[in-house]
Design a protein around this motif. Structure first.
Motif, PDB file in Angstrom:
ATOM      1  N   MET A 108     -15.092   3.992  10.918  1.00 40.89           N
ATOM      2  CA  MET A 108     -15.228   4.511   9.554  1.00 40.89           C
ATOM      3  C   MET A 108     -14.756   3.399   8.610  1.00 40.89           C
ATOM      4  SD  MET A 108     -16.173   7.462  10.602  1.00 40.89           S
ATOM      5  CE  MET A 108     -16.049   8.364  12.152  1.00 40.89           C
ATOM      6  N   PRO A 109     -15.646   2.628   8.014  1.00 39.81           N
ATOM      7  CA  PRO A 109     -15.247   1.381   7.363  1.00 39.81           C
ATOM      8  C   PRO A 109     -14.476   1.552   6.056  1.00 39.81           C
ATOM      9  CG  PRO A 109     -17.569   1.801   6.984  1.00 39.81           C
ATOM     10  CD  PRO A 109     -17.102   2.852   7.962  1.00 39.81           C
ATOM     11  N   ASN A 110     -13.734   0.507   5.737  1.00 44.74           N
ATOM     12  CA  ASN A 110     -13.101   0.329   4.425  1.00 44.74           C
ATOM     13  C   ASN A 110     -12.031   1.352   4.073  1.00 44.74           C
ATOM     14  OD1 ASN A 110     -14.511  -2.062   3.595  1.00 44.74           O
ATOM     15  ND2 ASN A 110     -16.324  -0.795   3.299  1.00 44.74           N
ATOM     16  N   THR A 111     -11.269   1.792   5.070  1.00 41.20           N
ATOM     17  CA  THR A 111     -10.075   2.558   4.736  1.00 41.20           C
ATOM     18  C   THR A 111      -9.051   1.595   4.154  1.00 41.20           C
ATOM     19  OG1 THR A 111      -9.224   2.240   6.978  1.00 41.20           O
ATOM     20  CG2 THR A 111     -10.464   4.258   6.549  1.00 41.20           C
ATOM     21  N   GLU A 112      -8.330   2.038   3.182  1.00 44.30           N
ATOM     22  CA  GLU A 112      -7.315   1.201   2.545  1.00 44.30           C
ATOM     23  C   GLU A 112      -5.970   1.922   2.634  1.00 44.30           C
ATOM     24  OE1 GLU A 112      -7.695  -2.048   0.438  1.00 44.30           O
ATOM     25  OE2 GLU A 112      -8.955  -2.023   2.227  1.00 44.30           O
ATOM     26  N   PHE A 113      -5.575   2.253   3.852  1.00 45.79           N
ATOM     27  CA  PHE A 113      -4.364   3.046   4.044  1.00 45.79           C
ATOM     28  C   PHE A 113      -3.097   2.279   3.705  1.00 45.79           C
ATOM     29  CE2 PHE A 113      -6.930   5.440   7.453  1.00 45.79           C
ATOM     30  CZ  PHE A 113      -7.365   6.374   6.525  1.00 45.79           C
ATOM     31  N   GLY A 114      -3.182   0.963   3.578  1.00 43.62           N
ATOM     32  CA  GLY A 114      -2.015   0.200   3.151  1.00 43.62           C
ATOM     33  C   GLY A 114      -1.634   0.464   1.708  1.00 43.62           C
ATOM     34  N   ALA A 172       2.333   1.597  -0.573  1.00 38.13           N
ATOM     35  CA  ALA A 172       3.008   1.552   0.723  1.00 38.13           C
ATOM     36  C   ALA A 172       3.286   0.136   1.212  1.00 38.13           C
ATOM     37  CB  ALA A 172       2.186   2.307   1.763  1.00 38.13           C
ATOM     38  N   GLU A 173       2.312  -0.774   1.053  1.00 37.10           N
ATOM     39  CA  GLU A 173       2.517  -2.091   1.641  1.00 37.10           C
ATOM     40  C   GLU A 173       3.613  -2.900   0.941  1.00 37.10           C
ATOM     41  OE1 GLU A 173      -1.231  -4.095   1.680  1.00 37.10           O
ATOM     42  OE2 GLU A 173      -0.981  -4.916  -0.337  1.00 37.10           O
ATOM     43  N   THR A 174       3.938  -2.541  -0.294  1.00 32.69           N
ATOM     44  CA  THR A 174       5.007  -3.264  -0.977  1.00 32.69           C
ATOM     45  C   THR A 174       6.377  -2.924  -0.401  1.00 32.69           C
ATOM     46  OG1 THR A 174       5.344  -1.564  -2.690  1.00 32.69           O
ATOM     47  CG2 THR A 174       3.671  -3.250  -3.114  1.00 32.69           C
ATOM     48  N   ARG A 175       6.447  -1.832   0.357  1.00 34.05           N
ATOM     49  CA  ARG A 175       7.723  -1.402   0.941  1.00 34.05           C
ATOM     50  C   ARG A 175       7.764  -1.484   2.459  1.00 34.05           C
ATOM     51  NH1 ARG A 175      12.298   0.397  -1.372  1.00 34.05           N
ATOM     52  NH2 ARG A 175      12.254   2.381  -0.265  1.00 34.05           N
ATOM     53  N   ALA A 176       6.577  -1.338   3.098  1.00 35.69           N
ATOM     54  CA  ALA A 176       6.568  -1.190   4.552  1.00 35.69           C
ATOM     55  C   ALA A 176       5.875  -2.331   5.299  1.00 35.69           C
ATOM     56  CB  ALA A 176       5.914   0.132   4.936  1.00 35.69           C
ATOM     57  N   ALA A 177       5.229  -3.256   4.601  1.00 37.65           N
ATOM     58  CA  ALA A 177       4.607  -4.388   5.285  1.00 37.65           C
ATOM     59  C   ALA A 177       5.685  -5.288   5.894  1.00 37.65           C
ATOM     60  CB  ALA A 177       3.740  -5.183   4.314  1.00 37.65           C
TER      61      ALA A 177
END
Length: 249
Positions: A151-157, A166-171
């Motif tokens: 399922m393309p192009n999910t942006e779950f980050g 999310a990615e600013t805290r959990a990456a």
């Protein structure tokens, strides 16, 4: 190298390097030593397409090939631009690369390519349920696969978690930047994965990115109801997945 049965070619475009190699599509591994060329600066579509052509010529590859890109890719058009020149936004990447190289390119999101490879050949091989492949690096990349279908192009980050992207805290970059302990980072990952699994209810998480090699150090601090395993293909996942998706296009 003309296209042979069960042989594809994948190219992985990143902000610092462009890597490519032929891929054995039966065994899911590189069929030759990969070639890496630094990403040109500025990384405009024309400059990057020229490097892609150099890689194809190096392997004497004449057929269609797959190409990853760090962006949302809709029907060959790059809609965003992460760590590359902003002129990629709205560019028809497939047409640009085809025009520059004379060979048909299938352009896909980099995390999608890695996810497809992990389900076909790696940590989720043979899994028939919903698999979420999450890469933890500079940002958070994601791929969602159900019964082997991407399922393309999910942006779950970019989920909003407690008021933050999310990615600013959990990456992994956040862990390094804030000098978090594995335990403290694990608590953030618990919160992130908890929000994600309540949205999509996956059957398996596969975690990629460089930090997946240290899985045993941080995984004990992450609490999820969904089973979680480390990715297996690591730095080759993008190249393998790109070749695989081009073959199945």
């Amino acid at each position: 190298m003309t296209k042979k049965k069960n042989l594809g070619l994948g190219i992985d475009i990143g902000g610092s390097g462009i890597k490519g190699a032929p891929v054995d599509l039966e065994k899911g591994r590189l069929a030759d030593e990969r070639l890496r060329i630094p990403t040109p600066q500025p990384s405009t579509p024309e400059a990057v397409a020229e490097v892609v052509g150099q890689i194809l010529d190096h392997f004497d590859w004449k057929g269609p090939f797959g190409c990853t890109f760090p962006a949302v890719v809709q029907h060959g058009v790059t809609q965003t631009a992460a760590n590359v020149d902003k002129s990629w936004i709205g560019a028809d990447a497939q047409k640009i690369i085809h025009a520059a190289t004379g060979r048909k390119a299938i352009v896909v999101n980099d995390a999608d390519a890695a996810g497809a490879a992990e389900v076909e050949f790696g940590a989720a091989k043979g899994h028939k349920g919903v698999v979420a492949v999450i890469t933890l690096g500079t940002g958070i990349g994601s791929a969602l696969v159900h019964r082997g279908r991407l399922m393309p192009n999910t942006e779950f980050g970019h989920l909003e978690v407690d008021g933050h992207d999310a990615e600013t805290r959990a990456a992994d970059s956040a862990r390094e930047r804030e000098e978090l302990s594995w335990e403290d980072w694990g608590a953030r990952l618990t919160r992130y994965f908890g929000v994600l699994e309540n949205l999509i209810w996956p059957d398996l998480f596969v975690v990629g990115g460089g930090v997946s090699k240290k899985f045993s150090r941080w995984h004990p601090y992450v609490q999820t109801r969904t089973p979680m395993v480390p990715a297996e293909l690591l730095n080759e996942a993008g190249i393998i997945g790109a070749a695989l998706l081009a073959e199945s296009d």
